[in-house]
Design an enzyme around this catalytic site. Structure first.
Site, short mmCIF file in Angstrom:
data_model
loop_
_atom_site.label_atom_id
_atom_site.label_comp_id
_atom_site.label_asym_id
_atom_site.label_seq_id
_atom_site.Cartn_x
_atom_site.Cartn_y
_atom_site.Cartn_z
N GLY A 186 0.80 -1.22 0.00
CA GLY A 186 0.00 0.00 0.00
C GLY A 186 0.83 1.27 0.00
O GLY A 186 2.04 1.24 -0.06
N SER A 187 0.18 2.40 0.05
CA SER A 187 0.80 3.71 0.13
C SER A 187 -0.02 4.74 -0.63
O SER A 187 -1.23 4.78 -0.47
CB SER A 187 2.24 3.68 -0.36
OG SER A 187 2.90 4.83 0.11
N ARG A 188 0.63 5.53 -1.52
CA ARG A 188 -0.08 6.63 -2.16
C ARG A 188 0.52 6.92 -3.52
O ARG A 188 1.71 6.74 -3.75
CB ARG A 188 0.03 7.88 -1.28
CG ARG A 188 -0.94 8.97 -1.64
CD ARG A 188 -0.85 10.09 -0.65
NE ARG A 188 -0.12 11.24 -1.15
CZ ARG A 188 0.33 12.23 -0.40
NH1 ARG A 188 0.16 12.21 0.90
NH2 ARG A 188 0.98 13.25 -0.93
#
Length: 223
Positions: A186-188
């Protein structure tokens, strides 16, 4: 279900680690309850790793002037900013936050030519914080679409995501909605668009890579 090739190494290391730990517990600990607990704690999370590294099948939208989401997740930022790394002008930033259960594969948001690429080592702040765009580990990828307009997008690591994979190389001609890399766990993803682009999403909206139109670029040629 297809598993992303860049996740296979992580899965193998996790499996071997759990096997070693559980084997040691079984060998050295006589308590059955502890053995069972160690097995559950170790095996259950690892069993889900192939799911986390899944590669989805998508109905891709590839049209001139349409910018699609590069990641699955939730829109957490829409604002006008000054992009000083590559574009060096005001731009509209649209950020999509990926949680632990979203698809981790990233996709090119439109077709064009890679004009810029840079990897930045950095911190591991929570990815939804605004400062993560400038302080966290990240890659920056500039793209010029076939009508001459240019965008920049960033893969940004978060607290748990400490490995970014990117396939972008300057000079490559790429197609929208094809794989551009992976952010593990995950992250952005931030996309910086021209200020006259028509934004097609709202804050808090759930988006899907390749299928959700983030923006429409102005002055686009007819299809």
């Amino acid at each position: 279900m297809k598993v992303h090739r860049d996740g296979l190494g992580t899965i193998l290391v996790a499996y071997l680690g759990v096997l070693a730990i559980c084997g040691s517990v079984i060998y050295f600990v006589d308590c059955l309850v502890i053995r069972i607990f160690a097995g559950i704690v170790g095996v259950v999370p690892v069993a889900f790793l192939p799911y986390f590294f899944r590669v989805p099948k998508r109905e891709c939208i590839c049209e001139n002037g349409l910018v699609t989401s590069a990641a699955d997740g939730k829109v957490v930022i829409i604002k006008k900013v000054y992009e000083g790394e590559h574009l060096r002008r005001e731009a509209i930033q649209v950020s999509v936050f990926m949680d632990f259960f979203n698809v981790h594969v990233n996709f090119y948001p439109l077709s064009g030519i890679i004009t810029y690429f840079k990897y930045h080592p950095g911190k591991y702040l929570l990815a939804f914080k605004p400062k993560a765009s400038e302080e966290n580990e990240r890659t920056s990828i500039g793209m010029k679409c076939f009508n001459g307009q240019e965008i920049l997008f960033r893969q940004i690591a978060g607290t748990f995501a400490r490995r970014i994979v990117s396939y972008a190389e300057v000079g490559d001609e790429v197609e929208g909605a094809t794989q551009c890399g992976l952010i593990k766990f995950g992250s952005r993803v931030d996309i910086f668009l021209p200020v006259d682009a028509e934004i097609c999403v709202q804050l808090g909206e759930e988006v899907r890579a390749c299928e959700t139109v983030i923006a429409k670029l102005s002055s686009c040629p007819e299809n």
